[in-house]
Design a protein around this motif. Structure first.
Motif, PDB file in Angstrom:
ATOM      1  N   ASP A 670       0.819  -1.209   0.000  1.00  0.00           N
ATOM      2  CA  ASP A 670       0.000   0.000   0.000  1.00  0.00           C
ATOM      3  C   ASP A 670       0.851   1.257   0.000  1.00  0.00           C
ATOM      4  O   ASP A 670       0.378   2.333  -0.388  1.00  0.00           O
ATOM      5  CB  ASP A 670      -0.923   0.012   1.221  1.00  0.00           C
ATOM      6  CG  ASP A 670      -2.024  -1.030   1.119  1.00  0.00           C
ATOM      7  OD1 ASP A 670      -2.293  -1.491  -0.010  1.00  0.00           O
ATOM      8  OD2 ASP A 670      -2.604  -1.386   2.162  1.00  0.00           O
ATOM      9  N   THR A 671       2.108   1.151   0.417  1.00  0.00           N
ATOM     10  CA  THR A 671       2.957   2.341   0.527  1.00  0.00           C
ATOM     11  C   THR A 671       4.183   2.304  -0.368  1.00  0.00           C
ATOM     12  O   THR A 671       4.872   3.308  -0.507  1.00  0.00           O
ATOM     13  CB  THR A 671       3.428   2.532   1.982  1.00  0.00           C
ATOM     14  OG1 THR A 671       4.176   1.372   2.390  1.00  0.00           O
ATOM     15  CG2 THR A 671       2.238   2.739   2.919  1.00  0.00           C
ATOM     16  N   LEU A 672       4.461   1.167  -0.973  1.00  0.00           N
ATOM     17  CA  LEU A 672       5.668   1.013  -1.776  1.00  0.00           C
ATOM     18  C   LEU A 672       5.295   0.687  -3.213  1.00  0.00           C
ATOM     19  O   LEU A 672       4.526  -0.234  -3.477  1.00  0.00           O
ATOM     20  CB  LEU A 672       6.548  -0.103  -1.203  1.00  0.00           C
ATOM     21  CG  LEU A 672       7.909  -0.321  -1.886  1.00  0.00           C
ATOM     22  CD1 LEU A 672       8.808   0.896  -1.722  1.00  0.00           C
ATOM     23  CD2 LEU A 672       8.586  -1.581  -1.331  1.00  0.00           C
ATOM     24  N   GLN A 673       5.837   1.474  -4.154  1.00  0.00           N
ATOM     25  CA  GLN A 673       5.555   1.239  -5.560  1.00  0.00           C
ATOM     26  C   GLN A 673       6.776   1.562  -6.398  1.00  0.00           C
ATOM     27  O   GLN A 673       7.659   2.327  -5.991  1.00  0.00           O
ATOM     28  CB  GLN A 673       4.361   2.062  -6.034  1.00  0.00           C
ATOM     29  CG  GLN A 673       4.553   3.571  -5.952  1.00  0.00           C
ATOM     30  CD  GLN A 673       3.268   4.338  -6.265  1.00  0.00           C
ATOM     31  OE1 GLN A 673       2.163   3.900  -5.949  1.00  0.00           O
ATOM     32  NE2 GLN A 673       3.415   5.487  -6.895  1.00  0.00           N
ATOM     33  N   ALA A 674       6.809   0.951  -7.594  1.00  0.00           N
ATOM     34  CA  ALA A 674       7.904   1.188  -8.535  1.00  0.00           C
ATOM     35  C   ALA A 674       7.304   1.522  -9.896  1.00  0.00           C
ATOM     36  O   ALA A 674       6.186   1.107 -10.222  1.00  0.00           O
ATOM     37  CB  ALA A 674       8.812  -0.030  -8.626  1.00  0.00           C
ATOM     38  N   ARG A 675       8.067   2.259 -10.702  1.00  0.00           N
ATOM     39  CA  ARG A 675       7.603   2.653 -12.028  1.00  0.00           C
ATOM     40  C   ARG A 675       8.679   2.370 -13.074  1.00  0.00           C
ATOM     41  O   ARG A 675       9.879   2.473 -12.801  1.00  0.00           O
ATOM     42  CB  ARG A 675       7.297   4.156 -12.082  1.00  0.00           C
ATOM     43  CG  ARG A 675       6.235   4.652 -11.150  1.00  0.00           C
ATOM     44  CD  ARG A 675       6.074   6.159 -11.333  1.00  0.00           C
ATOM     45  NE  ARG A 675       5.246   6.750 -10.301  1.00  0.00           N
ATOM     46  CZ  ARG A 675       3.929   6.890 -10.379  1.00  0.00           C
ATOM     47  NH1 ARG A 675       3.303   6.465 -11.459  1.00  0.00           N
ATOM     48  NH2 ARG A 675       3.241   7.441  -9.404  1.00  0.00           N
ATOM     49  N   LEU A 676       8.197   2.077 -14.276  1.00  0.00           N
ATOM     50  CA  LEU A 676       9.021   2.075 -15.464  1.00  0.00           C
ATOM     51  C   LEU A 676       8.296   2.906 -16.509  1.00  0.00           C
ATOM     52  O   LEU A 676       7.069   2.806 -16.641  1.00  0.00           O
ATOM     53  CB  LEU A 676       9.238   0.650 -16.001  1.00  0.00           C
ATOM     54  CG  LEU A 676      10.062  -0.303 -15.132  1.00  0.00           C
ATOM     55  CD1 LEU A 676      10.050  -1.699 -15.746  1.00  0.00           C
ATOM     56  CD2 LEU A 676      11.498   0.195 -14.992  1.00  0.00           C
ATOM     57  N   ALA A 677       9.027   3.731 -17.251  1.00  0.00           N
ATOM     58  CA  ALA A 677       8.387   4.590 -18.244  1.00  0.00           C
ATOM     59  C   ALA A 677       9.298   4.741 -19.446  1.00  0.00           C
ATOM     60  O   ALA A 677      10.534   4.768 -19.323  1.00  0.00           O
ATOM     61  CB  ALA A 677       8.073   5.955 -17.656  1.00  0.00           C
ATOM     62  N   TYR A 678       8.659   4.845 -20.615  1.00  0.00           N
ATOM     63  CA  TYR A 678       9.375   5.103 -21.857  1.00  0.00           C
ATOM     64  C   TYR A 678       8.519   6.026 -22.715  1.00  0.00           C
ATOM     65  O   TYR A 678       7.288   5.907 -22.756  1.00  0.00           O
ATOM     66  CB  TYR A 678       9.663   3.817 -22.630  1.00  0.00           C
ATOM     67  CG  TYR A 678      10.123   4.090 -24.050  1.00  0.00           C
ATOM     68  CD1 TYR A 678      11.423   4.504 -24.304  1.00  0.00           C
ATOM     69  CD2 TYR A 678       9.238   3.973 -25.125  1.00  0.00           C
ATOM     70  CE1 TYR A 678      11.841   4.796 -25.594  1.00  0.00           C
ATOM     71  CE2 TYR A 678       9.659   4.254 -26.421  1.00  0.00           C
ATOM     72  CZ  TYR A 678      10.964   4.666 -26.654  1.00  0.00           C
ATOM     73  OH  TYR A 678      11.368   4.963 -27.924  1.00  0.00           O
ATOM     74  N   TYR A 733       5.886   5.712   0.305  1.00  0.00           N
ATOM     75  CA  TYR A 733       5.058   6.746   0.921  1.00  0.00           C
ATOM     76  C   TYR A 733       4.626   6.236   2.294  1.00  0.00           C
ATOM     77  O   TYR A 733       3.637   5.534   2.437  1.00  0.00           O
ATOM     78  CB  TYR A 733       3.851   7.046   0.030  1.00  0.00           C
ATOM     79  CG  TYR A 733       4.251   7.529  -1.348  1.00  0.00           C
ATOM     80  CD1 TYR A 733       4.622   8.846  -1.559  1.00  0.00           C
ATOM     81  CD2 TYR A 733       4.288   6.650  -2.433  1.00  0.00           C
ATOM     82  CE1 TYR A 733       5.005   9.291  -2.821  1.00  0.00           C
ATOM     83  CE2 TYR A 733       4.671   7.088  -3.692  1.00  0.00           C
ATOM     84  CZ  TYR A 733       5.031   8.403  -3.879  1.00  0.00           C
ATOM     85  OH  TYR A 733       5.416   8.832  -5.127  1.00  0.00           O
ATOM     86  N   PHE A 734       5.403   6.598   3.303  1.00  0.00           N
ATOM     87  CA  PHE A 734       5.202   6.025   4.628  1.00  0.00           C
ATOM     88  C   PHE A 734       4.327   6.883   5.529  1.00  0.00           C
ATOM     89  O   PHE A 734       4.018   6.492   6.651  1.00  0.00           O
ATOM     90  CB  PHE A 734       6.561   5.783   5.300  1.00  0.00           C
ATOM     91  CG  PHE A 734       7.460   6.992   5.346  1.00  0.00           C
ATOM     92  CD1 PHE A 734       7.313   7.965   6.317  1.00  0.00           C
ATOM     93  CD2 PHE A 734       8.473   7.137   4.411  1.00  0.00           C
ATOM     94  CE1 PHE A 734       8.150   9.068   6.364  1.00  0.00           C
ATOM     95  CE2 PHE A 734       9.316   8.237   4.443  1.00  0.00           C
ATOM     96  CZ  PHE A 734       9.152   9.207   5.424  1.00  0.00           C
ATOM     97  N   ALA A 735       3.930   8.069   5.059  1.00  0.00           N
ATOM     98  CA  ALA A 735       3.076   8.962   5.840  1.00  0.00           C
ATOM     99  C   ALA A 735       2.375   9.896   4.865  1.00  0.00           C
ATOM    100  O   ALA A 735       2.820  10.055   3.722  1.00  0.00           O
ATOM    101  CB  ALA A 735       3.891   9.746   6.864  1.00  0.00           C
ATOM    102  N   PRO A 736       1.261  10.545   5.286  1.00  0.00           N
ATOM    103  CA  PRO A 736       0.574  11.458   4.368  1.00  0.00           C
ATOM    104  C   PRO A 736       1.482  12.546   3.807  1.00  0.00           C
ATOM    105  O   PRO A 736       1.294  12.977   2.672  1.00  0.00           O
ATOM    106  CB  PRO A 736      -0.545  12.046   5.236  1.00  0.00           C
ATOM    107  CG  PRO A 736      -0.815  10.983   6.253  1.00  0.00           C
ATOM    108  CD  PRO A 736       0.520  10.366   6.548  1.00  0.00           C
ATOM    109  N   ALA A 737       2.462  13.012   4.568  1.00  0.00           N
ATOM    110  CA  ALA A 737       3.421  14.002   4.080  1.00  0.00           C
ATOM    111  C   ALA A 737       4.842  13.494   4.284  1.00  0.00           C
ATOM    112  O   ALA A 737       5.765  14.261   4.511  1.00  0.00           O
ATOM    113  CB  ALA A 737       3.236  15.340   4.782  1.00  0.00           C
ATOM    114  N   GLY A 738       4.995  12.169   4.169  1.00  0.00           N
ATOM    115  CA  GLY A 738       6.303  11.562   4.332  1.00  0.00           C
ATOM    116  C   GLY A 738       6.594  10.574   3.227  1.00  0.00           C
ATOM    117  O   GLY A 738       5.779   9.680   2.948  1.00  0.00           O
TER     118      GLY A 738
END
Length: 938
Positions: A670-678, A733-738
């Motif tokens: 819920d708080t950790l994500q990764a992206r790939l873009a081209y 994203y470990f906090a609303p503003a963190g």
């Protein structure tokens, strides 16, 4: 504003926007869509694809009420986290309050963004107006949007004067670093989108006013700004209606002190006692004493109408006027020969590389100049947007935009000289000086041994005068439509398609009218036989300098004289009155060679699909798309023969582009994500580079190498700069503003523009034509890191502490068009204006009624130019630079807030060198800026 010079237009405005729109409507369905930022509220018609509503209702997001630093960081973080592409944002802390007092300076806080500082704040260099003040990941080819719509100024470039936008009008700024297919094309570096406010952003009535006063310490002047906003929404029998009016005005002053060294030149061994072999000394020194003011006026209005749950209509108006007045005063060595002139028997010191750090120069001659500018840039945007949800699966958006822009500049030049005549040089002139210099320590300095020589008007003669006009106009009509279909189940969650048509026109008009002055009258050819008229006949045409406490009072302490213009009603009026004293006539009408008319029509269509699936228990979502482009350009000018003949010339060309894009996001928790873009992107050449005007030299004057005569021209055949862009990020994203985020990026760019020569045939004869060419290729690779957090877990008052940090590493390599075999000029160089390392560190505090911020912004050394003063193809570098800014705000109650801010507290000196840090070119000091404001909101 000062009165402006008269001028004559060649081209009338080429279209009636309403008639054009009606004509297009008869030929095609209404083309439009609100190319609003994907992070805009749904009611504006362009929120992120992943957050798009799947019902038939036009839904309203939670009311936007950004109050305070913590909430602004939360909101910006939510945009980054929820977007289906790589984006970073900065949000207003409250109505009328971006975190920085300047729109450009607010952008420097975004990871991967670097800015230029000119004339005391983040801004574009006046002399290079088509080069933007902002780079994204090292590239200056950055597209500017207002509320998701393309916009540009009439300067001749492709960008907007971002420093001319009153920051009080903005609710936030988004930077798209790898734009997807639904974003308007045009920026290989990315897109900077300025977001204004809409009445449906708030749940009800909002009334806000801010007044601010500023003090600029080096200029010793005051300025300030004022803004006001009224917004409300009403329930009526015809549906809900919202209205908004917002106005912002600001005035600022600046002073910029500079010391320049002439190019370093070699001294034969044995000339200076104790000097190392191959010693180098400066050929001379100069100062520039720059000052002026800026005025910004912005007016925004918006009307929103929601006649039903499925329809939303939004009309917007935004007009900005940016006035920039600059008074450039220069006192410079004019030795008229290249040889070094060390004073016999003088003591010199040298650094480890053999470059002089102190000493004395003999036979130094000076001239004094004024080059003033008076610029007014105006941009007006009208837009109408309709969003319709005919069913819970379908959304249709129509958008129409019309923008107009004008760019008017009056300029002049006036030189007074310590030479009496054009035939003199520093070996035989009467008013020669001995200059003592010392570049060691905190501040460089130089002085003359006979200061009375420089302050006596009887020693000066008027040698040169000039006037110039720029009157550019541009407009654009853009119509766009997009269709979104929301699926149920399956791999794809939404299918999108859109079309856009844009019809742009720009008229470039510019003069330069100059002559050397002689006792028998002005001479545009500057004959060496000229005897200059003495200033003693017109003592009112000089003024004392430098400015008080110039460069902290250690240089030219005996004073100098600057040129002054005759009294008058404005810059151009004063210039022409001065010219009349010497029998010189100004140029107030444009010649054919001063004019260029260009058109550009673009047709774009895009197809995109959002997807959402699971693979081995890992949720994956994103989008894939392609943007198809057709561009037709036209340029009208002429071929100007050396003998005076003029042949009209028109060039029209069409080219196509296919730009794919792909974005993938992996939700690891819920708080950790990764992206790939081209993506593949393009950036079209600036308008001023695509002029058709050709100036041919005399056919009898042949290049001894090629055997051909020469000439110069713009290049309407330039192709867009193209890039392939790759991104990979990891975001926690470990906090609303963190949050803690990191990313890698790579860009492969083809077709950078540079000066070059082509062979073209005119009237049966081949000419070497100097022009701009697509010659440079390069790669940009780098990494980004960002962290932000409020430490709520700390006890008591300490729980208000927070911290932001971001770091960007960018490495680039592009071919140097000025490299030649066997020279000291390198074959490859970094991108101009790009620091390999940069970071921002911001200490925050927000607790109860108190909000405070201490921001340190640092960027490392960067290549400034390969064509600068004295560079001659050798790289010219800017040394590392840092700025310390601070602010503190106190909320008196829920309606009233008081704040204080300061910029450039560390009073950092800018330094530029050529080739090696041992060969300094320029030292520069700017104002500290202090401000106090009061804000009232209901």
């Amino acid at each position: 504003m000062t009165s402006r010079a008269p001028f004559k237009r060649k081209y009338p405005k080429h279209r009636n926007p309403l008639a054009s729109a009606l004509g297009l409507a008869m030929l095609t369905p209404v083309l439009a869509w609100a190319q609003a930022t994907p992070t805009a509220p749904a009611e504006q018609g362009g929120q992120d694809a992943a957050a798009q509503p799947a019902s038939g209702d036009v839904k309203t997001l939670d009311s936007i009420s950004v109050t305070g630093v913590r909430e602004s960081l939360r909101s910006a973080q939510a945009i980054k986290q929820d977007a289906t592409q790589v984006v970073d944002s900065v949000q207003a802390q409250d109505i009328g309050k971006l975190p920085d007092a300047n729109t450009v300076e607010a952008l420097q806080r975004i990871t991967g963004v670097q800015i230029q500082r000119r004339y005391g704040e983040g801004a574009t260099d006046f002399d290079h107006r088509t080069q933007p003040a902002v780079t994204v990941r090292g590239l200056t080819q950055v597209r500017n949007f207002l509320d998701g719509r393309d916009t540009f100024s009439a300067s001749g470039g492709r960008t907007l004067d971002l420093e001319g936008i009153p920051p009080e009008l903005l609710s936030g700024i988004d930077v798209y670093k790898n734009p997807p297919a639904n974003i308007i094309e045009g920026g290989v570096g990315g897109v900077v989108n300025l977001r204004t406010r809409l009445p449906f952003d708030a749940p009800g009535r909002v009334i806000s006013a801010t007044v601010k006063g500023n003090y600029y310490d080096r200029a010793d002047k005051t300025g300030g700004s004022a803004s006001g906003l009224y917004s409300d929404r009403f329930d009526t029998d015809a549906g809900e209606i919202g209205v908004l009016f917002n106005v912002g005005y600001g005035r600022s002053s600046y002073r910029q002190d500079g010391i320049l060294t002439g190019p370093f030149v070699a001294v034969p061994d044995g000339v200076i006692a104790g000097a190392p072999s191959g010693a180098q000394i400066p050929s001379g020194f100069q100062i520039y004493d720059d000052g002026g003011d800026r005025k910004r006026l912005g007016t925004a209005a918006a009307l929103q109408w929601k006649p039903s749950d499925t329809v939303l209509v939004t009309g917007q108006f935004l007009r900005t006027t940016y006035d920039f007045y600059r008074q450039g005063k220069y006192f410079y060595q004019a030795n008229r020969r290249e040889a070094a002139s060390p004073l016999a028997g003088a003591d010199f010191t040298f650094d480890k590389n053999g470059y002089a750090t102190s000493g004395a120069l003999d036979n130094q001659m000076f001239e004094s100049a004024r080059y003033d500018q008076d610029l007014t840039s105006t941009n007006t945007n009208y837009s109408l947007n309709l969003r319709w949800n005919p069913s819970d699966k379908l959304a249709v958006t129509f958008d129409a935009q019309y923008l107009t822009s004008s760019y008017d500049a009056d300029r002049n030049g006036f030189v007074v000289s310590l030479y009496d005549r054009a035939s003199e040089d520093s070996s035989n002139a009467l008013n020669r000086s001995i200059v003592d210099f010392d570049l060691r320590g905190g501040n460089p300095r130089f002085n003359v041994r006979d200061p009375a020589l420089l302050s006596d008007p009887n020693n000066y003669a008027a040698s040169y005068i000039a006037d110039a006009l720029t009157r550019n106009d541009a407009d654009q009509l853009a119509l766009q439509s997009d269709l979104e279909y929301f699926t149920e189940g399956g791999f794809f969650t939404k299918l999108s398609a859109g079309v856009r048509y844009a019809d742009s026109s720009i008229d470039l008009r510019g003069t330069w009218n100059a002559a050397c002055l002689g006792v028998d009258g002005p001479d545009p050819n500057c004959a060496t036989s000229l005897v200059y008229p003495s200033v003693s006949a017109h003592p009112e045409l000089v003024r004392n300098g430098p400015s008080p406490d110039f460069f902290d009072g250690k240089t030219l302490t005996g004073g100098v004289l600057y040129p002054e213009f005759a009294s008058g009603g404005g810059l151009f009026d004063r210039t022409t009155r001065t010219e009349a004293l010497f029998g010189f006539a100004p140029q107030t009408a444009f010649k054919p060679s001063d004019l260029n008319h260009q058109t550009e029509k673009t047709w774009a269509g895009y197809f995109a699909a959002d997807y959402d699936t699971e693979l081995a228990g890992l949720r994956l979502d994103g989008n894939i798309g392609v943007r198809l482009l057709k561009t037709t350009t036209g340029s009208d000018g002429a071929v100007f023969m050396d003998g005076g003949g003029i042949t009209p010339l028109s060039v029209e060309r069409t080219y196509n582009d296919v730009l794919p894009s792909f974005n993938l996001r992996a939700h690891m928790s819920d708080t950790l994500q990764a992206r790939l873009a081209y993506s593949q992107l393009i950036a079209r050449p600036n308008f001023d580079q695509m002029s058709t005007n050709v100036s041919l030299g005399a056919s009898s004057q042949l290049n001894p190498i090629t055997g051909r005569p020469g000439g110069s021209s713009g290049n309407p055949f330039l192709r867009p700069v193209q890039s392939d862009n790759y991104d990979a990020t990891l975001e926690w994203y470990f906090a609303p503003a963190g949050s803690l985020t990191a990313g890698l990026f790579y860009k492969k760019v083809n077709g950078f523009l540079a000066s070059g020569t082509v062979v073209r045939n005119y009237n049966g004869l081949d000419y070497d034509i100097s022009t701009s060419l697509n010659t440079g290729n390069g790669t940009i690779r780098g990494a980004e890191f960002a962290y932000q957090q409020f430490y709520d877990f700390l006890p008591g008052l300490l729980s208000g502490l927070g911290f932001q940090f971001n770091y960007t590493y960018v490495d680039s390599s592009v071919s140097n068009p000025f490299a030649t075999a066997g020279s000291d000029i390198p074959a490859t160089v970094p991108l101009e204006k790009l620091s390999k390392h940069s970071y921002n560190a911001v200490a925050l505090y927000e607790k109860g009624p108190i909000t405070a911020r201490l921001a340190w912004s640092w960027r490392g050394e960067y290549l400034d130019t390969t064509q600068g003063s004295g560079a001659n193809g050798i790289p010219q570098y800017q040394k590392p630079y840092a700025s310390l800014d601070a602010s503190i705000s106190y909320n008196v109650n829920e309606h009233v807030a008081l704040s204080f801010d300061a910029v450039n507290l560390n009073n950092r000196m800018n330094e530029i060198y050529i080739g090696t840090a041992s060969a300094p070119l320029r030292y520069e000091l700017n104002d500290r800026r202090y401000g106090f404001s009061a804000r009232v909101t209901y």
